[in-house]
Design a protein around this motif. Structure first.
Motif, PDB file in Angstrom:
ATOM      1  N   LYS A   8       1.626  -6.003   3.420  1.00 30.93           N
ATOM      2  CA  LYS A   8       2.215  -7.314   3.156  1.00 30.93           C
ATOM      3  C   LYS A   8       2.183  -7.641   1.672  1.00 30.93           C
ATOM      4  O   LYS A   8       3.150  -8.127   1.114  1.00 30.93           O
ATOM      5  N   ASN A   9       1.058  -7.351   1.028  1.00 33.98           N
ATOM      6  CA  ASN A   9       0.903  -7.706  -0.372  1.00 33.98           C
ATOM      7  C   ASN A   9       0.615  -6.512  -1.276  1.00 33.98           C
ATOM      8  O   ASN A   9       0.216  -6.683  -2.416  1.00 33.98           O
ATOM      9  N   GLY A  10       0.775  -5.292  -0.747  1.00 35.85           N
ATOM     10  CA  GLY A  10       0.682  -4.096  -1.578  1.00 35.85           C
ATOM     11  C   GLY A  10      -0.630  -3.347  -1.552  1.00 35.85           C
ATOM     12  O   GLY A  10      -0.692  -2.201  -1.990  1.00 35.85           O
ATOM     13  N   SER A  11      -1.694  -3.941  -1.058  1.00 37.44           N
ATOM     14  CA  SER A  11      -2.993  -3.278  -1.059  1.00 37.44           C
ATOM     15  C   SER A  11      -3.000  -2.017  -0.203  1.00 37.44           C
ATOM     16  O   SER A  11      -3.542  -0.981  -0.601  1.00 37.44           O
ATOM     17  N   THR A  12      -2.398  -2.081   0.975  1.00 36.78           N
ATOM     18  CA  THR A  12      -2.367  -0.919   1.869  1.00 36.78           C
ATOM     19  C   THR A  12      -1.517   0.195   1.267  1.00 36.78           C
ATOM     20  O   THR A  12      -1.862   1.373   1.385  1.00 36.78           O
ATOM     21  N   ALA A  13      -0.437  -0.153   0.582  1.00 33.23           N
ATOM     22  CA  ALA A  13       0.378   0.851  -0.114  1.00 33.23           C
ATOM     23  C   ALA A  13      -0.451   1.546  -1.195  1.00 33.23           C
ATOM     24  O   ALA A  13      -0.346   2.762  -1.387  1.00 33.23           O
ATOM     25  N   GLU A  14      -1.283   0.782  -1.892  1.00 29.54           N
ATOM     26  CA  GLU A  14      -2.133   1.377  -2.928  1.00 29.54           C
ATOM     27  C   GLU A  14      -3.162   2.319  -2.306  1.00 29.54           C
ATOM     28  O   GLU A  14      -3.455   3.379  -2.863  1.00 29.54           O
ATOM     29  N   ILE A  15      -3.709   1.961  -1.150  1.00 31.48           N
ATOM     30  CA  ILE A  15      -4.632   2.864  -0.464  1.00 31.48           C
ATOM     31  C   ILE A  15      -3.902   4.143  -0.060  1.00 31.48           C
ATOM     32  O   ILE A  15      -4.435   5.246  -0.212  1.00 31.48           O
ATOM     33  N   ALA A  16      -2.682   4.013   0.438  1.00 31.57           N
ATOM     34  CA  ALA A  16      -1.882   5.198   0.789  1.00 31.57           C
ATOM     35  C   ALA A  16      -1.698   6.099  -0.427  1.00 31.57           C
ATOM     36  O   ALA A  16      -1.794   7.329  -0.322  1.00 31.57           O
TER      37      ALA A  16
END
Length: 164
Positions: A8-16
């Motif tokens: 939603k706010n980019g944190s999970t994309a950064e973990i990916a």
């Protein structure tokens, strides 16, 4: 390998991206894409699906991806991760998968699920996110060492599926 995520706010994309970096360092060709950009999982030997946690739910895009590709995902190794607790709890103990992630784990026969701490900082989208920030409960609770260690474990399993 494919790493796909709902954020939603980019944190999970950064973990990916962190997971992908570790997998690449381990010699695995890795692609990171949001679910909307993945039409077929057959080109990939293994898949990691990540979903942000928001109000106790696994991100809709991650749930939908696991449901739509369940048959093909069962034919290859799959791992799941969640990101979201806005405190140190995810680094202190194992946090069980929420309902949507548990369903995805059953549908895909995923080998593992892990929950990582999340990040919520100024500018986050959503009424609840803004309320949390207004209460002073935001911050970055991602444990980068824990994420990297988990990703190295995934790489080990991909490179040596028999565990020999």
């Amino acid at each position: 390998m494919l790493i796909t995520y709902g954020t939603k706010n980019g944190s999970t994309a950064e973990i990916a991206d962190i997971i992908a970096s570790v997998l690449r360092n381990e010699g695995l060709e890795t692609e990171v894409l949001p679910p909307s950009e993945v039409t077929d999982v057959h080109p990939y030997d293994a898949v990691v699906i990540g979903g942000a946690l928001y109000m106790g739910r696994w991100h809709r895009d991650a749930r939908r991806f696991a449901r739509q590709h369940a048959g093909a995902l069962r034919e290859r190794p799959v791992w799941l991760f969640s990101s979201g607790p806005l405190d140190a709890s995810a680094s202190e103990r194992d946090i069980p998968a929420v309902t949507g992630a548990r369903r995805a784990q059953r549908r895909t026969h995923a080998r593992d699920h892990v929950t990582f701490g999340g990040r919520l900082e100024a500018g986050a989208k959503g009424r609840m996110a803004k309320a949390i920030l207004d209460e002073g409960r935001g911050g970055d609770f991602r444990d980068l060492d824990r994420i990297a260690k988990w990703a190295r474990g995934v790489a080990t399993e991909v490179k040596d599926p028999e565990g020999s």
